[in-house]
Design an enzyme around this catalytic site. Structure first.
Site, PDB file in Angstrom:
ATOM      1  N   ASN A 109       0.961  -1.468   0.274  1.00  0.00           N
ATOM      2  CA  ASN A 109      -0.043  -0.074   0.123  1.00  0.00           C
ATOM      3  C   ASN A 109       0.821   0.893  -0.321  1.00  0.00           C
ATOM      4  O   ASN A 109       1.022   2.195  -0.232  1.00  0.00           O
ATOM      5  CB  ASN A 109      -0.675  -0.080   1.359  1.00  0.00           C
ATOM      6  CG  ASN A 109      -2.458  -0.445   1.174  1.00  0.00           C
ATOM      7  OD1 ASN A 109      -2.318  -0.483   0.254  1.00  0.00           O
ATOM      8  ND2 ASN A 109      -3.194  -0.876   1.674  1.00  0.00           N
ATOM      9  N   ASP A 151      -6.728  -1.669  -2.301  1.00  0.00           N
ATOM     10  CA  ASP A 151      -7.623  -2.148  -2.424  1.00  0.00           C
ATOM     11  C   ASP A 151      -8.481  -3.239  -4.135  1.00  0.00           C
ATOM     12  O   ASP A 151      -9.297  -4.067  -3.983  1.00  0.00           O
ATOM     13  CB  ASP A 151      -9.234  -0.656  -2.764  1.00  0.00           C
ATOM     14  CG  ASP A 151      -9.083   0.113  -1.245  1.00  0.00           C
ATOM     15  OD1 ASP A 151      -8.845  -1.166  -0.430  1.00  0.00           O
ATOM     16  OD2 ASP A 151      -9.380   0.820  -0.950  1.00  0.00           O
ATOM     17  N   GLU A 197      -6.107  -6.753   5.323  1.00  0.00           N
ATOM     18  CA  GLU A 197      -5.689  -8.434   3.959  1.00  0.00           C
ATOM     19  C   GLU A 197      -6.347  -9.544   4.573  1.00  0.00           C
ATOM     20  O   GLU A 197      -5.958 -10.245   4.063  1.00  0.00           O
ATOM     21  CB  GLU A 197      -4.224  -7.663   3.942  1.00  0.00           C
ATOM     22  CG  GLU A 197      -3.393  -8.008   4.899  1.00  0.00           C
ATOM     23  CD  GLU A 197      -2.997  -7.086   6.079  1.00  0.00           C
ATOM     24  OE1 GLU A 197      -1.942  -7.264   7.040  1.00  0.00           O
ATOM     25  OE2 GLU A 197      -3.988  -6.063   6.091  1.00  0.00           O
TER      26      GLU A 197
END
Length: 318
Positions: free
Chosen positions: A184, A193, A219
């Site tokens: 990320n 995402d 996650e």
């Protein structure tokens, strides 16, 4: 409004009343009902096992049946079914009890006419469909389309209760995307995402039968594997890890490859939901500590020594 013909199951033991109700439904304003008639609740329950109906109209006054028990059985058989009760009684408390048992509405026969029957059935079906959609949304993770934590918690509660009765072992697997925070940070949350949504699609395809796959949080994903052996559950874990490791996700012209780690446990007597989750968490921690992109099996020490799965072959993440 949907103009397709709705499938209605009519349960009426009196031939004259069945004929009258059937005629009312056939002459509905949009002629939108296809009606099947049964004389008994048992016959209707058999029909519901073989066919799907949009709505059910049932006479609740059959002297050989407990109307409360009948409605509960029908509601448990098909939660999506719109149920309309009809009765000779004018007791409001009886009608309220029927609604509590699963009916959308209860109508006294003395008040019944074609227009009222049509509207009650049409509106009942519309309400029940909306309720089903809301229930589905309440148990679905918006990003991945998998079950959410609420759905998983309910399934685990039921699995533990079932295991206490039938002693059929079930597996519980927690799967965590490796180095996801760094992913990320490097590629942005939109890419992260998208990766999670694509993994959700992959898991929906890979998890078959009665297995339940949910987004556990962040996650992490969780898979409940009912009625399984240790060997079969381990094989399933390895297969999932392999599929993820070999899968490339393309986002805005760039292909990304992610791997995952997994912790697996198998139910044992006197387990609770908490003990099962704790063992799977410990196994997941071991798998990540041992280098990631692998799985670990954690059984109660009284049953077996924890056994590590082999590392899943694969290269570096992009």
């Amino acid at each position: 409004m949907n103009t397709s013909r709705l499938q209605i199951l009519l349960v009426e033991h009196r031939d004259a009343d069945a004929m009258l109700l059937h005629r009312m439904l056939q002459h509905a304003p949009t002629n939108g009902f296809e009606v099947c008639v049964c004389k008994t609740a048992e016959a209707a329950i058999d029909r519901l096992g073989d066919h799907q109906y949009d709505g059910l109209i049932i006479n609740l006054d059959h002297e050989d049946q407990d109307p409360f028990e009948v409605l509960l059985r029908i509601r448990n058989l098909d939660p999506r079914l719109a149920i309309l009760g009809i009765t000779d009684r004018s007791d409001e408390s009886f009608g309220l009890r029927m609604v509590e048992c699963g009916a959308q509405d209860v109508i006294a026969k003395e008040m019944l006419n074609g227009q009222l029957l049509y509207r009650a059935m049409r509106y009942g079906i519309a309400r029940q469909r909306q309720i089903s959609c809301l229930k589905t949304a309440a148990h679905t993770d918006a990003l991945t389309g998998l079950g959410n934590r609420r759905a998983l918690d309910q399934a685990l509660d039921q699995a533990v209760a079932d295991f206490a009765v039938d002693r059929q072992p079930f597996g519980f697997l927690i799967l965590d995307v490796d180095n996801f925070k760094q992913f990320n940070d490097q590629h942005g949350h939109r890419a992260g995402d998208y990766v999670l949504s694509q993994l959700g699609s992959l898991l929906r395809t890979a998890v078959t039968g009665n297995d339940l796959c949910s987004r556990y949080g962040g996650e992490e994903f969780a898979i409940l594997i009912p009625a399984t052996s240790t060997a079969k559950a381990v094989a399933k874990m390895k297969d999932l890890l392999q599929r993820i490791a070999e899968h490339f996700v393309e986002f805005e012209g760039t292909q990304y490859r992610v791997t995952s780690s997994a912790g697996l446990t198998i139910s044992r007597p006197n387990d609770t939901v908490g003990s099962i989750i704790e063992r799977a968490d410990i196994a997941l921690y071991r798998a990540k500590s041992d280098g990631r992109n692998r799985g670990d099996l954690n059984l109660p020490s009284s049953a077996a020594v924890p056994l590590s799965c082999e590392t899943i072959a694969g290269g570096n993440q992009k």
